[in-house]
Write a protein that holds these residues in place. Structure first.
Motif, PDB file in Angstrom:
ATOM      1  N   ALA A 252       0.833  -1.206   0.000  1.00  0.00           N
ATOM      2  CA  ALA A 252       0.000   0.000   0.000  1.00  0.00           C
ATOM      3  C   ALA A 252       0.868   1.256   0.000  1.00  0.00           C
ATOM      4  N   TRP A 253       2.000   1.216   0.711  1.00  0.00           N
ATOM      5  CA  TRP A 253       2.926   2.361   0.676  1.00  0.00           C
ATOM      6  C   TRP A 253       3.430   2.581  -0.744  1.00  0.00           C
ATOM      7  N   ALA A 254       3.773   1.498  -1.439  1.00  0.00           N
ATOM      8  CA  ALA A 254       4.261   1.603  -2.813  1.00  0.00           C
ATOM      9  C   ALA A 254       3.193   2.200  -3.724  1.00  0.00           C
ATOM     10  N   ASP A 255       1.934   1.820  -3.520  1.00  0.00           N
ATOM     11  CA  ASP A 255       0.850   2.421  -4.301  1.00  0.00           C
ATOM     12  C   ASP A 255       0.774   3.928  -4.047  1.00  0.00           C
ATOM     13  N   GLY A 278      -4.525   0.903  -3.205  1.00  0.00           N
ATOM     14  CA  GLY A 278      -3.817   0.799  -1.939  1.00  0.00           C
ATOM     15  C   GLY A 278      -4.759   0.681  -0.756  1.00  0.00           C
ATOM     16  N   LEU A 279      -5.835   1.481  -0.764  1.00  0.00           N
ATOM     17  CA  LEU A 279      -6.795   1.427   0.348  1.00  0.00           C
ATOM     18  C   LEU A 279      -7.476   0.072   0.451  1.00  0.00           C
ATOM     19  N   ALA A 280      -7.582  -0.638  -0.661  1.00  0.00           N
ATOM     20  CA  ALA A 280      -8.241  -1.951  -0.649  1.00  0.00           C
ATOM     21  C   ALA A 280      -7.474  -2.967   0.182  1.00  0.00           C
ATOM     22  N   ILE A 281      -6.167  -2.739   0.371  1.00  0.00           N
ATOM     23  CA  ILE A 281      -5.362  -3.692   1.146  1.00  0.00           C
ATOM     24  C   ILE A 281      -4.731  -3.065   2.380  1.00  0.00           C
ATOM     25  N   ALA A 282      -4.872  -1.751   2.537  1.00  0.00           N
ATOM     26  CA  ALA A 282      -4.167  -1.047   3.605  1.00  0.00           C
ATOM     27  C   ALA A 282      -4.704  -1.422   4.981  1.00  0.00           C
ATOM     28  N   PRO A 283      -3.807  -1.737   5.930  1.00  0.00           N
ATOM     29  CA  PRO A 283      -4.254  -1.972   7.312  1.00  0.00           C
ATOM     30  C   PRO A 283      -4.702  -0.669   7.952  1.00  0.00           C
ATOM     31  N   LEU A 291      -2.529   7.443   2.546  1.00  0.00           N
ATOM     32  CA  LEU A 291      -3.211   7.291   1.266  1.00  0.00           C
ATOM     33  C   LEU A 291      -4.348   8.297   1.111  1.00  0.00           C
ATOM     34  N   LEU A 292      -5.092   8.535   2.180  1.00  0.00           N
ATOM     35  CA  LEU A 292      -6.187   9.511   2.106  1.00  0.00           C
ATOM     36  C   LEU A 292      -5.651  10.924   1.925  1.00  0.00           C
TER      37      LEU A 292
END
Length: 462
Positions: A252-255, A278-283, A291-292
């Motif tokens: 998710a960081w890479a995204d 990224g948000l789809a997998i972000a903890p 991401l937001l």
């Protein structure tokens, strides 16, 4: 740069004619001469000329030959694919390990294969450029992302690698990037060598995580030094490693980094799609905050004021559990409240909300200045100063603009990264519409500031 030459049949005719009277197998000197003749006649990249001179009409055959050589000479298994070979023939420089293997395969040197420069007086060759530094490192990451090989690694080597990765991630926020880039590449390559030596699943897990973090840091450095394509390639490699070990925070960081590359390139809609991925997998926690915050900046560039505000508010509400990468490692991977406010200020500024932008930038600067020196990300702090100046300029507060920019002008050239210089250029463009002596003086100072940058230091040292 890709080269467009004659059809393969032309090279094959040259080879057949030259081999008519030659012994079997043909001497190496003759094959080298054939490669040179193919290059002169057909205009292919030197690597392709050598491949065709050796009778390998397709990249697959050359790849198979390299695998056979590695097996026969006890050099270990490689993950080389046709795609990588064709990338090299189009001008991408292979990493150090594969360059050595290519030289072994064709029994020649990197100059003859078109991947180095011979500075001997009177020798004509294609000069390298500063771009090679970044594209070479990016290609090494991309090449190795396909490899999963190896035997056993001692605990001391793993511990040292972990310590180095942590140190470099944290040093990123306060050290100049050019020296750091070389060390990041060296440590990442050590992670690759260790991966080639172990089959232990737990060790592989740790090593892929380190490789992903190091590629991520190389991606950030490439981006900050003005090489977005290399940054994207490094980020994709980091995402691959995250996927291999199921480390959603790293992926998710890479995204997020890929999204930053996109919106700086003027593609905010694509940036938002990457944020959504990224948000789809972000903890829960900091990963989602970051991401937001990136989504807010992309929304602002799309002219979506309500989407910008909603993303900023959602980021504020997303603070939660500490993450291994963003909070425990921190440094360039960190995303504390100062960085969140800085991003919010940038988003509000792009959306034309001057008052909100000024408030968030001032909050970011207050938080940075209260933090320990080793936690103050100089590029973000300076960029927040520039955004604050831009917000004050919207209110025609020239004195406030000068006050905000004072710390930025004091920044040494090797710390003037790409994003900061671009921000300064935007302020200078806005000052052009203000008819006052103070505005003109500031514009001139920004112009001088922008002539000495971190990328300029790289160009001067090339």
């Amino acid at each position: 740069m890709a080269r467009h030459g004659h059809d393969v049949e032309c090279a094959q005719r040259i080879r057949v004619l030259r081999l008519l009277q030659a012994p079997d197998p043909p001497p190496l000197a003759l094959l080298n001469a054939i490669a040179g003749e193919i290059g002169q006649c057909c205009g292919h990249h030197p690597l392709k000329c050598f491949r065709l001179a050796h009778g390998w009409s397709s990249a697959e055959k050359a790849v198979q030959a390299l695998h056979r050589m590695c097996e026969g000479q006890g050099l270990g298994t490689r993950g080389l694919t046709k795609r990588s070979w064709l990338d090299w023939e189009s001008g991408h420089r292979p990493g150090a390990d594969y360059l050595d293997l290519l030289c072994r395969l064709f029994r020649t040197g990197p100059v003859e294969l078109g991947f180095a420069t011979d500075y001997t007086p009177g020798v004509m060759s294609v000069p390298a450029t500063e771009r090679d530094v970044f594209m070479s490192a990016a290609s090494e990451s991309s090449d190795h992302a396909a490899e999963i090989e190896a035997a056993a690694v001692g605990p001391n080597a793993l511990e040292q690698l972990g310590d180095d990765t942590l140190r470099l991630a944290r040093a990123y926020v306060y050290e100049p990037l050019l020296p750091l880039f070389g060390e990041l590449t060296r440590v990442r390559n050590r992670a690759y060598r260790l991966l080639d030596r172990t089959r232990n699943p737990r060790q592989q897990q740790d090593l892929y995580l380190a490789a992903g973090q190091l590629c991520g840091l190389l991606g950030s450095a490439s981006f900050d030094l003005g090489y977005p394509y290399a940054a994207a390639e490094q980020a994709r490699a980091a995402r691959v490693y995250g996927e291999v070990i199921g480390h959603n925070e790293l992926s998710a960081w890479a995204d997020g980094l890929l999204a930053c590359v996109e919106f700086w390139a003027g593609r905010p809609a694509q940036a938002l799609r990457l944020v959504e991925r990224g948000l789809a997998i972000a903890p829960a926690g900091t990963t989602r905050v970051r991401l937001l915050s990136i989504a807010a900046r992309a929304s602002a560039l799309l002219g979506d004021a309500s989407g910008t505000r909603e993303a900023i508010l959602a980021a504020q509400d997303a603070r939660g559990p500490r993450g291994e990468l963003h909070d425990e490692v921190g440094g360039e991977f960190g995303f504390d409240e100062a960085r969140e406010s800085f991003c919010a200020g940038s988003a509000y500024l792009s959306a034309g909300m001057a008052h909100e932008a000024e408030t968030e930038c001032e909050r970011a600067l207050s938080l940075y200045r209260a933090a320990p020196a080793e936690q103050r990300w100089y590029a973000a702090e300076a960029s927040a100063c520039v955004d604050l100046a831009a917000a004050r300029l919207l209110a025609n507060d020239i004195d406030g603009v000068a006050e905000a920019l004072a710390p930025v002008f004091a920044l040494q050239p090797d710390r003037r990264v790409e994003g900061l210089v671009k921000r300064m250029g935007q302020v200078r463009a806005s000052l052009a519409s203000v008819t006052s002596r103070e505005a003109g003086s500031l514009a001139e100072r920004i112009e001088c500031f922008s002539t000495e940058t971190a990328t300029g230091v790289l160009l001067a040292s090339s």
